[in-house]
Design a protein around this motif. Structure first.
Motif, PDB file in Angstrom:
ATOM      1  N   VAL A  29      43.089  33.671  32.893  1.00 28.34           N
ATOM      2  CA  VAL A  29      41.743  33.077  32.839  1.00 28.34           C
ATOM      3  C   VAL A  29      41.042  33.242  34.184  1.00 28.34           C
ATOM      4  O   VAL A  29      39.855  33.593  34.237  1.00 28.34           O
ATOM      5  N   ILE A  30      41.767  33.022  35.270  1.00 21.66           N
ATOM      6  CA  ILE A  30      41.166  33.180  36.602  1.00 21.66           C
ATOM      7  C   ILE A  30      40.733  34.619  36.822  1.00 21.66           C
ATOM      8  O   ILE A  30      39.611  34.883  37.284  1.00 21.66           O
ATOM      9  N   ALA A  31      41.592  35.572  36.486  1.00 28.62           N
ATOM     10  CA  ALA A  31      41.261  36.986  36.680  1.00 28.62           C
ATOM     11  C   ALA A  31      40.102  37.400  35.779  1.00 28.62           C
ATOM     12  O   ALA A  31      39.192  38.120  36.222  1.00 28.62           O
ATOM     13  N   LEU A  32      40.105  36.962  34.537  1.00 30.89           N
ATOM     14  CA  LEU A  32      39.038  37.319  33.597  1.00 30.89           C
ATOM     15  C   LEU A  32      37.705  36.730  34.047  1.00 30.89           C
ATOM     16  O   LEU A  32      36.668  37.402  33.980  1.00 30.89           O
ATOM     17  N   THR A  33      37.709  35.509  34.534  1.00 28.58           N
ATOM     18  CA  THR A  33      36.484  34.875  35.012  1.00 28.58           C
ATOM     19  C   THR A  33      35.943  35.596  36.241  1.00 28.58           C
ATOM     20  O   THR A  33      34.737  35.861  36.330  1.00 28.58           O
ATOM     21  N   HIS A  34      36.819  35.945  37.160  1.00 24.32           N
ATOM     22  CA  HIS A  34      36.380  36.659  38.356  1.00 24.32           C
ATOM     23  C   HIS A  34      35.796  38.014  37.978  1.00 24.32           C
ATOM     24  O   HIS A  34      34.775  38.431  38.529  1.00 24.32           O
ATOM     25  N   CYS A  35      36.436  38.693  37.067  1.00 23.52           N
ATOM     26  CA  CYS A  35      35.956  40.008  36.634  1.00 23.52           C
ATOM     27  C   CYS A  35      34.602  39.906  35.953  1.00 23.52           C
ATOM     28  O   CYS A  35      33.726  40.753  36.152  1.00 23.52           O
ATOM     29  N   ALA A  36      34.404  38.872  35.164  1.00 22.02           N
ATOM     30  CA  ALA A  36      33.168  38.735  34.394  1.00 22.02           C
ATOM     31  C   ALA A  36      31.947  38.509  35.281  1.00 22.02           C
ATOM     32  O   ALA A  36      30.840  38.915  34.928  1.00 22.02           O
ATOM     33  N   VAL A  37      32.126  37.884  36.439  1.00 25.18           N
ATOM     34  CA  VAL A  37      30.975  37.573  37.290  1.00 25.18           C
ATOM     35  C   VAL A  37      30.654  38.675  38.304  1.00 25.18           C
ATOM     36  O   VAL A  37      29.665  38.570  39.018  1.00 25.18           O
ATOM     37  N   GLN A  38      31.465  39.715  38.356  1.00 31.10           N
ATOM     38  CA  GLN A  38      31.208  40.799  39.299  1.00 31.10           C
ATOM     39  C   GLN A  38      30.172  41.771  38.743  1.00 31.10           C
ATOM     40  O   GLN A  38      30.046  41.934  37.532  1.00 31.10           O
ATOM     41  N   LYS A  39      29.474  42.447  39.629  1.00 27.66           N
ATOM     42  CA  LYS A  39      28.499  43.454  39.222  1.00 27.66           C
ATOM     43  C   LYS A  39      29.236  44.735  38.831  1.00 27.66           C
ATOM     44  O   LYS A  39      30.226  45.098  39.475  1.00 27.66           O
ATOM     45  N   PRO A  40      28.757  45.425  37.808  1.00 29.00           N
ATOM     46  CA  PRO A  40      29.438  46.650  37.369  1.00 29.00           C
ATOM     47  C   PRO A  40      29.491  47.735  38.446  1.00 29.00           C
ATOM     48  O   PRO A  40      30.450  48.510  38.502  1.00 29.00           O
ATOM     49  N   ASP A  41      28.489  47.802  39.317  1.00 35.40           N
ATOM     50  CA  ASP A  41      28.473  48.820  40.365  1.00 35.40           C
ATOM     51  C   ASP A  41      29.577  48.605  41.391  1.00 35.40           C
ATOM     52  O   ASP A  41      30.025  49.562  42.034  1.00 35.40           O
ATOM     53  N   ALA A  42      30.005  47.377  41.563  1.00 34.84           N
ATOM     54  CA  ALA A  42      31.037  47.082  42.551  1.00 34.84           C
ATOM     55  C   ALA A  42      32.370  47.734  42.180  1.00 34.84           C
ATOM     56  O   ALA A  42      33.134  48.123  43.058  1.00 34.84           O
ATOM     57  N   PHE A  43      32.646  47.878  40.898  1.00 32.65           N
ATOM     58  CA  PHE A  43      33.888  48.498  40.465  1.00 32.65           C
ATOM     59  C   PHE A  43      33.918  49.969  40.857  1.00 32.65           C
ATOM     60  O   PHE A  43      34.963  50.487  41.248  1.00 32.65           O
ATOM     61  N   ASN A  44      32.761  50.648  40.754  1.00 27.64           N
ATOM     62  CA  ASN A  44      32.691  52.046  41.168  1.00 27.64           C
ATOM     63  C   ASN A  44      32.841  52.163  42.677  1.00 27.64           C
ATOM     64  O   ASN A  44      33.458  53.104  43.177  1.00 27.64           O
ATOM     65  N   ALA A  45      32.265  51.228  43.417  1.00 28.67           N
ATOM     66  CA  ALA A  45      32.337  51.268  44.870  1.00 28.67           C
ATOM     67  C   ALA A  45      33.763  51.051  45.369  1.00 28.67           C
ATOM     68  O   ALA A  45      34.166  51.623  46.371  1.00 28.67           O
ATOM     69  N   VAL A  46      34.525  50.226  44.652  1.00 29.78           N
ATOM     70  CA  VAL A  46      35.906  49.974  45.038  1.00 29.78           C
ATOM     71  C   VAL A  46      36.788  51.161  44.647  1.00 29.78           C
ATOM     72  O   VAL A  46      37.822  51.402  45.257  1.00 29.78           O
ATOM     73  N   GLY A  47      36.377  51.916  43.639  1.00 27.69           N
ATOM     74  CA  GLY A  47      37.148  53.067  43.199  1.00 27.69           C
ATOM     75  C   GLY A  47      38.228  52.719  42.197  1.00 27.69           C
ATOM     76  O   GLY A  47      39.338  53.241  42.261  1.00 27.69           O
ATOM     77  N   THR A  48      37.900  51.855  41.269  1.00 25.24           N
ATOM     78  CA  THR A  48      38.861  51.429  40.265  1.00 25.24           C
ATOM     79  C   THR A  48      38.283  51.666  38.875  1.00 25.24           C
ATOM     80  O   THR A  48      37.253  52.320  38.727  1.00 25.24           O
ATOM     81  N   LEU A  49      38.927  51.158  37.867  1.00 25.28           N
ATOM     82  CA  LEU A  49      38.426  51.272  36.505  1.00 25.28           C
ATOM     83  C   LEU A  49      37.080  50.565  36.383  1.00 25.28           C
ATOM     84  O   LEU A  49      36.713  49.751  37.231  1.00 25.28           O
ATOM     85  N   SER A  50      36.377  50.851  35.316  1.00 25.05           N
ATOM     86  CA  SER A  50      35.070  50.223  35.115  1.00 25.05           C
ATOM     87  C   SER A  50      35.235  48.736  34.778  1.00 25.05           C
ATOM     88  O   SER A  50      36.331  48.264  34.455  1.00 25.05           O
ATOM     89  N   LYS A  51      34.129  48.027  34.849  1.00 22.37           N
ATOM     90  CA  LYS A  51      34.145  46.598  34.541  1.00 22.37           C
ATOM     91  C   LYS A  51      34.569  46.361  33.098  1.00 22.37           C
ATOM     92  O   LYS A  51      35.366  45.466  32.825  1.00 22.37           O
ATOM     93  N   GLY A  52      34.059  47.173  32.189  1.00 22.61           N
ATOM     94  CA  GLY A  52      34.421  47.013  30.782  1.00 22.61           C
ATOM     95  C   GLY A  52      35.912  47.222  30.539  1.00 22.61           C
ATOM     96  O   GLY A  52      36.528  46.512  29.741  1.00 22.61           O
ATOM     97  N   ALA A  53      36.494  48.202  31.235  1.00 23.74           N
ATOM     98  CA  ALA A  53      37.928  48.449  31.080  1.00 23.74           C
ATOM     99  C   ALA A  53      38.740  47.260  31.587  1.00 23.74           C
ATOM    100  O   ALA A  53      39.696  46.815  30.933  1.00 23.74           O
ATOM    101  N   TRP A  54      38.358  46.719  32.743  1.00 22.17           N
ATOM    102  CA  TRP A  54      39.082  45.568  33.276  1.00 22.17           C
ATOM    103  C   TRP A  54      38.888  44.327  32.404  1.00 22.17           C
ATOM    104  O   TRP A  54      39.825  43.546  32.219  1.00 22.17           O
ATOM    105  N   LEU A  55      37.679  44.145  31.888  1.00 20.71           N
ATOM    106  CA  LEU A  55      37.477  43.008  30.978  1.00 20.71           C
ATOM    107  C   LEU A  55      38.363  43.141  29.747  1.00 20.71           C
ATOM    108  O   LEU A  55      38.942  42.150  29.282  1.00 20.71           O
TER     109      LEU A  55
END
Length: 108
Positions: A29-55
């Protein structure tokens, strides 16, 4: 006397499985909540999977924790451990990347 010891061991094991399952669900729940409030562009900047994939991964992680961990503690322990691993990868890798990206690191 040995019958009492065996019954006690099964009770303790059930409580340990329940604690692991509850911890897994809380972590998911903590990880899902943190992921949900992040901006989608931040995932690309970090160099990881997309926000939708992590959700999706974290939602499945939460589902595994609740479905297998809380409904049948013990028999679904492997699924609970998979859910813990997915949530920890997000929290320890991706979330740390967000902190580094935003300069939220420690000043020490």
């Amino acid at each position: 006397m040995p019958e009492f010891a065996a019954a006690f061991a099964f009770d303790v094991r059930a409580y340990v499985y329940l604690a692991i399952s509850l911890g897994s669900a809380l972590l998911s729940v903590i990880a899902l909540t943190h992921c949900a409030v992040q901006k989608p562009d931040a995932f690309n900047a970090v160099g990881t999977l997309s926000k939708g994939a992590w959700l999706g991964i974290l939602a499945v992680s939460l589902g595994l924790s609740v479905l297998f961990g809380l409904t049948s503690p013990g028999s679904g322990l492997i699924f609970t451990l998979v859910a813990i691993a997915a949530a920890l990868v997000y929290l320890l890798d991706v979330r740390t990347g967000f902190k580094d990206l935003h300069g939220g690191g420690s000043s020490y």
